[in-house]
Every structure is written in C-alpha cells, then in structure tokens.
Design a protein around this motif. Structure first.
Motif, mmCIF file in Angstrom:
data_model
loop_
_atom_site.group_PDB
_atom_site.id
_atom_site.type_symbol
_atom_site.label_atom_id
_atom_site.label_comp_id
_atom_site.label_asym_id
_atom_site.label_seq_id
_atom_site.Cartn_x
_atom_site.Cartn_y
_atom_site.Cartn_z
ATOM 1 N N MET A 1 0.845 -1.184 0.000
ATOM 2 C CA MET A 1 0.000 0.000 0.000
ATOM 3 C C MET A 1 0.886 1.242 0.000
ATOM 4 S SD MET A 1 -3.189 -0.914 2.584
ATOM 5 C CE MET A 1 -2.200 -0.958 4.063
ATOM 6 N N LYS A 2 0.522 2.175 -0.849
ATOM 7 C CA LYS A 2 1.200 3.464 -0.882
ATOM 8 C C LYS A 2 0.491 4.397 0.100
ATOM 9 C CE LYS A 2 3.676 2.188 -4.442
ATOM 10 N NZ LYS A 2 5.101 2.206 -4.559
ATOM 11 N N LEU A 3 1.260 5.301 0.698
ATOM 12 C CA LEU A 3 0.721 6.252 1.680
ATOM 13 C C LEU A 3 0.955 7.670 1.213
ATOM 14 C CD1 LEU A 3 2.305 4.787 4.946
ATOM 15 C CD2 LEU A 3 0.125 4.151 3.905
ATOM 16 N N TYR A 4 -0.027 8.523 1.458
ATOM 17 C CA TYR A 4 0.161 9.955 1.216
ATOM 18 C C TYR A 4 -0.735 10.699 2.182
ATOM 19 C CZ TYR A 4 2.728 13.146 -1.662
ATOM 20 O OH TYR A 4 3.671 14.045 -2.096
ATOM 21 N N GLY A 5 -0.199 11.767 2.763
ATOM 22 C CA GLY A 5 -0.933 12.493 3.773
ATOM 23 C C GLY A 5 -1.416 13.850 3.325
ATOM 24 N N VAL A 6 -2.408 14.340 4.050
ATOM 25 C CA VAL A 6 -2.897 15.714 3.932
ATOM 26 C C VAL A 6 -2.834 16.286 5.337
ATOM 27 C CG1 VAL A 6 -4.873 17.186 3.413
ATOM 28 C CG2 VAL A 6 -4.389 15.207 1.954
ATOM 29 N N VAL A 7 -2.057 17.351 5.494
ATOM 30 C CA VAL A 7 -1.891 17.984 6.803
ATOM 31 C C VAL A 7 -2.195 19.467 6.697
ATOM 32 C CG1 VAL A 7 -0.186 16.298 7.587
ATOM 33 C CG2 VAL A 7 0.582 18.402 6.478
ATOM 34 N N GLY A 8 -2.272 20.107 7.832
ATOM 35 C CA GLY A 8 -2.517 21.544 7.889
ATOM 36 C C GLY A 8 -3.133 21.882 9.227
ATOM 37 N N TRP A 9 -3.191 23.164 9.498
ATOM 38 C CA TRP A 9 -3.792 23.622 10.745
ATOM 39 C C TRP A 9 -5.306 23.550 10.653
ATOM 40 C CZ3 TRP A 9 -0.196 23.379 14.114
ATOM 41 C CH2 TRP A 9 1.102 23.785 13.825
ATOM 42 N N LYS A 10 -5.974 23.745 11.766
ATOM 43 C CA LYS A 10 -7.435 23.734 11.832
ATOM 44 C C LYS A 10 -8.014 24.718 10.809
ATOM 45 C CE LYS A 10 -11.226 24.293 15.045
ATOM 46 N NZ LYS A 10 -11.656 24.613 16.383
ATOM 47 N N ASN A 11 -9.068 24.296 10.145
ATOM 48 C CA ASN A 11 -9.799 25.098 9.152
ATOM 49 C C ASN A 11 -8.992 25.423 7.903
ATOM 50 O OD1 ASN A 11 -12.183 25.217 10.722
ATOM 51 N ND2 ASN A 11 -11.298 26.877 11.943
#
Length: 163
Positions: free
Chosen positions: A1-11
């Motif tokens: 399985m390949k992994l990729y993230g989405v991050v960031g501060w609230k809102n």
C-alpha cells in the motif's frame, strides 16, 4: 500500500481536500482507504445501543456488523495511542491510503493552507511536505497548487506514489 498524507492547521481545508481526492482518485480506478487522526475524544457508538453496552461492560473490542458494513471498536483503556504503523496494519490492502493528520510522521504529505486562518505554513520546516495546496499564491521550494485544483493535486500524488 502506498501512503500519502494531507496535513494543515485547523480550518485549512484538509477534510474537504481529502473528500475530493478520494472521489477523484477512486474515479480513476485506484482503490483508496483513509485514516483520520482526531485530537479530541470521539465515539462511533451511542449509549443504550447493544455495542455500547458491551464496551461499557469491559469488552476490549466490539465488532459491529451488518450486511452493509462492519466497524471494529477497540477500547484503549489505559494503553498508549497506537502508532500510525500499527493502525495501518489493520487495514485491508488497497492501492493508496490517504492520511489526514499525523503531521509529524514520516510519510509524504500535501499541506492544505488557507490564508484567512492566519496560521504559518508547516512546509518550510518539514521536508516530508512535498507540496502545498493553498488559496493564495506562495513562493516555496516545492510545488504549490490551488487548493481547489483537485485534479492537479491527485495527479501529483499519483505520480509521487507511482500509481
């Protein structure tokens, strides 16, 4: 399985971007699962329901199943929160796992950024962030996409993962 993230501060638009990416990428025939980190308490169960009664009675795990879906609830009690790797090992194999949150883990990520929040970018100090999806133009040493350009962001993720 390949992994990729989405991050960031609230809102910052993480969940909306995740939702659009799942729709776009699965529409291309790629199987996708998601992992969402919550910093707050949550419950998928409701007081008075049989499964809730099982958990309150002390069950470590309760598997709730129907012909449409199943949900496995695991009570941590006094255990530490499991690592992302431990959680990923519980998923059925798919082509791509999109991960919302877990910003300090080592998998590659796209940062969602909205200027109206006033939060600083995470990307300049984090080499695991390979691109930024923003509602404003940014001058960075990595790709910057329009936050709403789901197709381009999906193209980037699929290229990065070899899918």
């Amino acid at each position: 399985m390949k992994l990729y993230g989405v991050v960031g501060w609230k809102n910052a638009g993480k969940t909306g971007l995740m939702e659009r990416l799942v729709t776009e990428i699965t529409g291309r025939g790629v199987s996708v699962s998601t992992v969402k980190h919550a910093h707050h308490r949550f419950d998928v169960d409701h007081p008075g329901k049989d499964s809730h009664r099982h958990r309150v009675a002390g069950a470590t795990e309760v598997l709730l199943a129907s012909r449409n879906r199943f949900a496995l609830m695991h009570e941590l009690r006094d255990e530490d929160e499991p690592s992302l790797d431990a959680l990923l090992s519980k998923l059925a194999p798919v082509d791509l796992v999109l991960i919302e949150g877990y910003k300090r883990d080592a998998h590659p990520k796209v940062e969602a950024h909205r200027s109206v929040t006033g939060n600083p970018l995470i990307a300049p100090d984090d080499p695991t962030i390979r691109a930024v999806a923003s509602d404003t133009a940014l001058d960075l040493d990595r790709p910057v996409f329009d936050l709403d350009d789901t197709k381009a962001i999906a193209d980037f993720i699929l290229s990065e993962t070899g899918l």
